[in-house]
Design a protein around this motif. Structure first.
Motif: not given
Length: 80
Positions: A49-50, A64-67, A72-73, A78-79
Motif C-alpha cells: 500500500p502507498p 489508500d490501504v482499502r484501495a 489486489r482482490k 482475474v488471475a
C-alpha cells in the motif's frame, strides 16, 4: 501516554469503516499479519500500500490501504 491497549484494533476499524487517523507501519503489519520489516520491504519495492512521509515518519492513508486491498482482490480474481 498512548499505548497499544488504548487504541482500537486497526483491523476492526478497517472492517467497520475508515479510522480517523493515519496508519503507522506497525498498524499495517498488524492488519496484514506480517512482520514490520515486510512492510518496509514493500515500501522499498513499491509493491505494498502507498505510504507517505511526515518528517521522518511513514504514514498510510486508510483510504489508500482499502484501495490497495480492493485492487489486489480484483487482480487475484482475474488471475483465477
Amino acid at each position: 501516554m498512548d499505548t497499544a491497549l488504548d487504541r482500537p484494533d486497526p483491523r476492526a476499524i478497517l472492517r467497520g469503516g475508515l479510522p480517523d487517523r493515519y496508519l503507522t507501519p506497525d498498524d499495517i503489519a498488524e492488519i496484514f499479519e506480517v512482520p514490520k520489516e515486510t512492510v518496509y520491504q514493500w515500501r522499498r519495492k513499491r509493491t505494498g500500500p502507498p505510504g507517505f512521509r511526515i518528517g521522518k515518519h511513514v504514514r498510510y492513508d486508510p483510504a489508500d490501504v482499502r484501495a490497495y486491498v480492493t485492487q489486489r482482490k480484483s487482480a487475484d480474481q482475474v488471475a483465477a
